[in-house]
Design a protein around this motif. Sequence first.
Motif, PDB file in Angstrom:
ATOM      1  N   GLN A  39       0.922  -1.150  -0.165  1.00  0.00           N
ATOM      2  CA  GLN A  39       0.024   0.033   0.163  1.00  0.00           C
ATOM      3  C   GLN A  39       0.880   1.283  -0.212  1.00  0.00           C
ATOM      4  O   GLN A  39       1.919   1.140   0.743  1.00  0.00           O
ATOM      5  CB  GLN A  39      -0.977   0.042   1.181  1.00  0.00           C
ATOM      6  CG  GLN A  39      -2.057  -1.219   1.218  1.00  0.00           C
ATOM      7  CD  GLN A  39      -3.025  -1.068   2.280  1.00  0.00           C
ATOM      8  OE1 GLN A  39      -2.939  -0.163   3.303  1.00  0.00           O
ATOM      9  NE2 GLN A  39      -3.794  -2.009   2.377  1.00  0.00           N
ATOM     10  N   CYS A  41       2.251   4.595   1.013  1.00  0.00           N
ATOM     11  CA  CYS A  41       2.458   5.148   2.501  1.00  0.00           C
ATOM     12  C   CYS A  41       3.325   6.718   1.995  1.00  0.00           C
ATOM     13  O   CYS A  41       4.214   6.601   1.156  1.00  0.00           O
ATOM     14  CB  CYS A  41       3.428   4.367   3.169  1.00  0.00           C
ATOM     15  SG  CYS A  41       3.850   4.929   4.968  1.00  0.00           S
ATOM     16  N   ASP A  63       6.143   2.537  -0.978  1.00  0.00           N
ATOM     17  CA  ASP A  63       4.953   1.241  -0.870  1.00  0.00           C
ATOM     18  C   ASP A  63       5.580   0.417   0.341  1.00  0.00           C
ATOM     19  O   ASP A  63       6.779  -0.090   0.336  1.00  0.00           O
ATOM     20  CB  ASP A  63       5.344   0.437  -2.226  1.00  0.00           C
ATOM     21  CG  ASP A  63       4.562   0.834  -3.433  1.00  0.00           C
ATOM     22  OD1 ASP A  63       3.490   1.770  -3.205  1.00  0.00           O
ATOM     23  OD2 ASP A  63       5.022   0.648  -4.600  1.00  0.00           O
ATOM     24  N   SER A  65       4.488  -2.855   3.068  1.00  0.00           N
ATOM     25  CA  SER A  65       3.829  -4.218   3.154  1.00  0.00           C
ATOM     26  C   SER A  65       2.633  -3.931   4.434  1.00  0.00           C
ATOM     27  O   SER A  65       1.819  -4.825   4.492  1.00  0.00           O
ATOM     28  CB  SER A  65       4.760  -5.323   3.218  1.00  0.00           C
ATOM     29  OG  SER A  65       5.478  -5.208   4.435  1.00  0.00           O
ATOM     30  N   CYS A  70       5.121   1.110   7.287  1.00  0.00           N
ATOM     31  CA  CYS A  70       4.610   2.441   7.091  1.00  0.00           C
ATOM     32  C   CYS A  70       4.817   3.576   7.999  1.00  0.00           C
ATOM     33  O   CYS A  70       5.886   4.550   7.985  1.00  0.00           O
ATOM     34  CB  CYS A  70       3.117   2.650   6.568  1.00  0.00           C
ATOM     35  SG  CYS A  70       2.766   4.218   6.118  1.00  0.00           S
TER      36      CYS A  70
END
Length: 91
Positions: A39, A41, A63, A65, A70
């Motif tokens: 995702q 961040c 990016d 996980s 993040c």
Amino acid sequence: MKKVILLAAFGVAGFINAKTSEVKVLENKTEVSDVKPFQLCGVSVTYYDGDGNVSGYDMITSDQSSLQNCQMWQSLVIHRLQKAGFSVSMN
């Protein structure tokens, strides 16, 4: 007439070859447990000049996980900004 016979001969030969050929199917196997989604961040940075006026914006992204990764990455970015001499305040 010769053209029709020749065309028919090629057509029959094509059907015979199509029936005797083997079709190989390749399966793409991917285990769901090995795939980790990523995702985006980010850290939003607003730069101010000496008078307190906004002089620019920046969005630093990566990016990651997981939420924990993040947050660690965001802490690292903030630390690097402070080390570069910027004053950091979180709103």
